[in-house]
Design a protein around this motif. Sequence first.
Motif: not given
Length: 130
Positions: A8-11, A31-42, A107-110, A113-121
């Motif tokens: 998922c891209p940052a935007g 439901q999508q059986r996808a890796v969860f990613v999100a940001i939260e404001c604390e 979040a997008a870089a992580l 990476a979890l999808h095998g693309e290390l360049e953004p990280l």
Amino acid sequence: MQPLPQPCPAGLIPDATGMAAFKAAYRHAKQQRAVFVAIECEGARWTVKADMITAPQHVVDDTVYDAVRAAVIRLIRSREIRPDSSAGPVYFVLYDVTIEERARELAAALHAALHGELEPLIHAVPGIPG
């Protein structure tokens, strides 16, 4: 809610601030059986979360774990995130990111990476092994 691109891209990283938003984003990933990613404001800070429990079929290479772990350690040592942040292996959380844009970038870089693309990280956290 539309399926998120993988990775998922940052935007497009969901803002899961608040229990209802978090539950909706997590349920959708499950439901999508996808890796969860999100940001939260604390308060005035942001948290990055990624979770592979939602994608039981998803496999991550040891090289990826090593790179993610190195990135988290580097971010902790530079005091960009809190020391109690987690580098997996299934659940990843980066606490106390100062601005939303940086949280989205991490979040997008992580997620990439979890999808095998290390360049953004590697770009987001210079100096980690790739």
